[in-house]
Design a protein around this motif. Structure first.
Motif, PDB file in Angstrom:
ATOM      1  N   SER A 102      60.526 -45.395   1.218  1.00  0.00           N
ATOM      2  CA  SER A 102      61.958 -45.485   1.865  1.00  0.00           C
ATOM      3  C   SER A 102      62.978 -44.541   0.984  1.00  0.00           C
ATOM      4  N   LEU A 103      62.662 -44.666  -0.202  1.00  0.00           N
ATOM      5  CA  LEU A 103      63.302 -43.521  -0.947  1.00  0.00           C
ATOM      6  C   LEU A 103      63.251 -42.208  -0.754  1.00  0.00           C
ATOM      7  N   ALA A 104      62.008 -41.762  -0.376  1.00  0.00           N
ATOM      8  CA  ALA A 104      61.809 -40.209   0.103  1.00  0.00           C
ATOM      9  C   ALA A 104      62.514 -40.168   1.489  1.00  0.00           C
ATOM     10  N   ALA A 105      62.444 -41.203   2.326  1.00  0.00           N
ATOM     11  CA  ALA A 105      63.108 -41.055   3.522  1.00  0.00           C
ATOM     12  C   ALA A 105      64.496 -40.763   3.502  1.00  0.00           C
ATOM     13  N   SER A 106      65.189 -41.527   2.457  1.00  0.00           N
ATOM     14  CA  SER A 106      66.878 -41.330   2.436  1.00  0.00           C
ATOM     15  C   SER A 106      67.045 -40.032   1.739  1.00  0.00           C
ATOM     16  N   VAL A 107      66.152 -39.453   0.700  1.00  0.00           N
ATOM     17  CA  VAL A 107      66.396 -38.094   0.308  1.00  0.00           C
ATOM     18  C   VAL A 107      66.319 -37.162   1.379  1.00  0.00           C
ATOM     19  N   ARG A 108      65.486 -37.320   2.197  1.00  0.00           N
ATOM     20  CA  ARG A 108      65.507 -36.402   3.395  1.00  0.00           C
ATOM     21  C   ARG A 108      66.671 -36.514   4.356  1.00  0.00           C
ATOM     22  N   LYS A 109      66.917 -37.713   4.621  1.00  0.00           N
ATOM     23  CA  LYS A 109      68.234 -37.869   5.279  1.00  0.00           C
ATOM     24  C   LYS A 109      69.446 -37.312   4.763  1.00  0.00           C
ATOM     25  N   LEU A 110      69.690 -37.212   3.464  1.00  0.00           N
ATOM     26  CA  LEU A 110      70.521 -36.794   2.824  1.00  0.00           C
ATOM     27  C   LEU A 110      70.519 -35.207   3.044  1.00  0.00           C
ATOM     28  N   ALA A 111      69.342 -34.647   2.891  1.00  0.00           N
ATOM     29  CA  ALA A 111      69.135 -33.208   3.046  1.00  0.00           C
ATOM     30  C   ALA A 111      69.649 -32.854   4.431  1.00  0.00           C
TER      31      ALA A 111
END
Length: 715
Positions: free
Chosen positions: A368-377
């Motif tokens: 989930s953290l990795a997904a949120s980082v990609r969403k930010l990008a």
């Protein structure tokens, strides 16, 4: 920030204390006694005496006080013609004799008022050469301390064999600082406190803005770094003498703290193990690495790296976040291994269920953290966006643009996933970052920091994100208002309050998460049960979890209240009631409505109507997140308009109050303040604005010859 320092843990075992007060503390302008400071000192010592401490005082000030009195006497006995002639220097020994009696008279008067007995002991350097003298001294002082008498020592300068009190530094002791160190050793003290006119030992003269306070003196590190200024304006040796005495005593086994005698609470703080002044201890080398970079260096490095980050293209900054997300997933096993060690240590230490729950990094959470980082990008680049464009005058165009704040200091407790969210937000917003996590997540934070900084290209540098590993560094960081631009504390009320009270740097955050759900009489019961259950049980330790359930009084009569309560109790929630609910439901009364449980517990109260609910929320809430469950649109709008919280919901769980769920990508924290940002703080909350003006040679010239148009230009 006042907090217990692990290097001061010995303070809890202190029984016998030697306190030395310097001339600059004893006397004020013109050499007169500083009555207020001396009175406060005597009160502190009297309180320690009554608390069972054995207190020994070594005082300076006699020579300075005597000089002031003799000069006055000389002046009133002189003719006007005599006063026009050059005045000869007064004999130091005569000054000492006159001043000593006056100084002791004051101490006796003050201690008598405080119902404490004091005794004067004047000693000479030569006396300590006599073994029998030293033995008798120890026996006499022990007898006094057994009777709760405070011995007051001073060198007997009036009959000393030194050439002059200020010119001869030979002998076993050479001033009252070294006398205090000698007495601490002879009398087997547990602690020596040297009170000065500054906070402690600095790397240079305290007046130099580049000088930094040294909290723990490490001989190998500091002896060649310190530059001393002028010696005391009134006393004999100043800081140089104090350091020499402190080093001698510390390496002989007596802990020493140099701190300010101008503060009325410093002695108490020292004995509570708080980080005040400069500590000298024979084990100091074990507590602080000699080669550690200091707080300022870390903050400056983060600022320099942030400027390199801002200079990259939008695509390059985006790629860094993609690389971070990939690195999190690639290192999942390593991250979980370190995290499991933290969780095991927390369980072994007996930490609460909610605290342990915050620590756990599951595969789902890492994903989930990795997904949120990609969403930010994938979000629009927040840096350099034109927010407003104005034609100021013909050919003169003004733009208001978004810009990074600079360097952020984030202090958070327990949750290692917060580190990932905060770091990714800092990268996206172009800010430098300093992070201090809770000691419970030490291993998790270290591996996450390494994974993230390894993914940052060398053109920017891993120092963009600094990890503060010692809580002792936080007070230094909080003083760097010229380098750090914003502090965001995430944690307990105590943590947030401490930080707000000890820094000039702007602080963004919330102290409590006392979130309410109000179930109105016009609710849909099934919906109410789902929302109440989710708000409390989805993640009880979260700051957006429901802590107080307010129920309209009519729901008691139609049994809706019992159904709501059954849902909570059936899921293991411990209930506490307000004055009304505790009687109706036969549950324990809550000691306070201002309670954040952070666990499977909550407060329940029955209210008359929506107005009573709003009033309750304003009196007992924390302006975080509050919700109403009702099918009455008019009542819902009233609640949404009048509840003054950062987030106010209608027919939705309080758990939606989250940066990721709001579509912000992630959140650096939740702010309950009203300035700059409010509610979940994402990228936009980490930005400020700049003004860009483009012209072709325009000048003001008293506003002559220029026609202001102030026309908005479409962006």
């Amino acid at each position: 920030m006042e907090e217990t320092d692990r290097s001061r843990a010995f303070a809890k075992d202190v029984k016998r204390i030697v306190v030395k007060v310097g001339t600059a503390v004893v006397t004020g302008k013109g050499g007169r006694l500083a009555l207020g400071r001396l009175g406060a000192l005597c009160e502190q010592l009297a309180e320690l005496n009554s608390d069972g401490f054995e207190v020994i005082l070594v005082t300076s000030g006699a020579v300075g006080l005597g000089r002031q009195r003799l000069r006055y006497r000389q002046m009133i006995n002189s003719s006007f013609a005599d006063l026009q002639k050059p005045q000869s220097e007064l004999d130091g020994k005569a000054c000492a004799g006159v001043g000593q009696s006056s100084l002791m008279a004051y101490y006796e008067t003050m201690f008598d008022q405080l119902d404490v007995t004091a005794a004067q002991l004047l000693v000479n350097d030569s006396s300590f050469r006599d073994k029998d003298f030293r033995k008798q001294l120890s026996e006499t002082v022990k007898s006094m301390l057994d009777l709760s008498v405070i011995p007051i020592f001073n060198e007997n300068d009036a009959i000393s064999t030194r050439r002059a009190p200020y010119q001869d530094s030979s002998g076993i002791f050479w001033d009252n600082d070294s006398l205090a160190a000698l007495l601490a050793l002879e009398l087997k003290a547990d602690l020596l406190i040297l009170l000065s006119d500054v906070e402690g030992l600095y790397t240079g003269p305290p007046s130099d803005p580049d000088s930094k306070l040294i909290h723990t003196f490490i001989k190998e590190k500091h002896q060649d770094e310190i530059t001393f200024g002028d010696k005391s304006r009134l006393g004999r040796g100043g800081m140089t003498a104090k350091v020499k005495a402190a080093v001698n005593a510390a390496y002989a086994g007596i802990p020493v703290i140099i701190t300010s005698g101008f503060s009325t609470e410093n002695i108490d703080k020292v004995l509570r193990g708080l980080r005040v002044g400069t500590l000298f201890h024979q084990d100091a080398r074990q507590w602080a690495p000699v080669t550690d970079s200091n707080a300022r260096d870390m903050a400056v490095a983060a600022r320099e790296s942030s400027r390199k980050l801002q200079a990259l293209s939008s695509e390059d900054r985006k790629q860094i976040l993609y690389d971070v997300a990939d690195a999190l997933e690639a290192n999942e096993e390593t991250i979980r291994a370190e995290n499991e060690l933290d969780v095991a240590a927390a369980q072994e230490a007996g930490l609460g269920e909610s605290m342990v729950a915050r620590l756990v990094m599951t595969p789902a959470k890492i994903s989930s953290l990795a997904a949120s980082v990609r969403k930010l990008a994938d979000m629009e680049d927040p840096i350099g966006r034109v927010l407003k464009k104005t034609e100021v005058a013909d050919g003169l165009v003004l733009e208001k643009t978004s810009s990074p704040l600079g360097v952020l200091l984030i202090v958070f407790e327990s949750r290692p996933d917060a580190l990932v969210q905060i770091a990714s937000l800092a990268i996206r917003s172009g800010n430098g970052l300093l992070l201090k996590g809770g000691k419970e997540a030490r291993r998790s934070n270290a591996i996450l920091h390494k994974v993230i900084t390894d993914a940052i290209p060398e053109t920017v540098g891993g120092k963009l994100i600094g990890l503060v590993t010692s809580r002792e560094e936080i007070p230094d960081l909080l003083k760097l208002d010229d380098v750090i631009d914003l502090v965001i504390p995430r944690g307990s009320n105590k943590l947030v309050s401490q930080i707000k009270s000890t820094t000039k740097i702007p602080v963004l955050g919330h102290a409590d998460g006392i979130c309410h759900v109000y179930v109105d009489k016009a609710c849909n019961l099934d919906m109410a049960k789902r929302i109440v259950s989710d708000s409390k049980l989805d993640y009880p330790a979260a700051c957006n979890a429901m802590e107080t359930l307010l129920v309209h009084k009519d729901l008691e009569q139609n049994a809706f209240l019992n159904e709501l309560i059954f849902v909570l109790q059936n899921n293991g929630v411990t209930l506490y009631g307000g004055p009304k609910a505790s009687k109706i439901l036969n549950i324990p009364e809550a000691p306070s409505f201002n309670r954040e449980y952070c666990s499977k517990a909550c407060t329940v109260e029955v209210v008359d109507d929506v107005y009573a609910a709003i009033d309750h929320i304003h009196r007992h809430g924390s302006a975080h997140t509050d919700c109403i469950v009702t099918e009455d649109a008019e009542v819902a709008e009233l609640f949404l308009r009048q509840v003054d919280s950062a987030a106010v919901f209608h027919n939705a769980s309080t758990r939606f109050s989250d940066g990721f769920r709001f579509g912000l990508g992630a959140e650096v924290g939740i702010s309950t303040g009203r300035i700059h940002a409010r509610g979940p703080v994402g990228v936009e909350g980490l930005l400020t604005t700049r003004w860009i003006l483009r012209g072709n040679g325009q000048v003001v010239d008293g506003d002559n010859g220029i026609a202001y148009t102030h026309q908005d230009i479409p962006i």
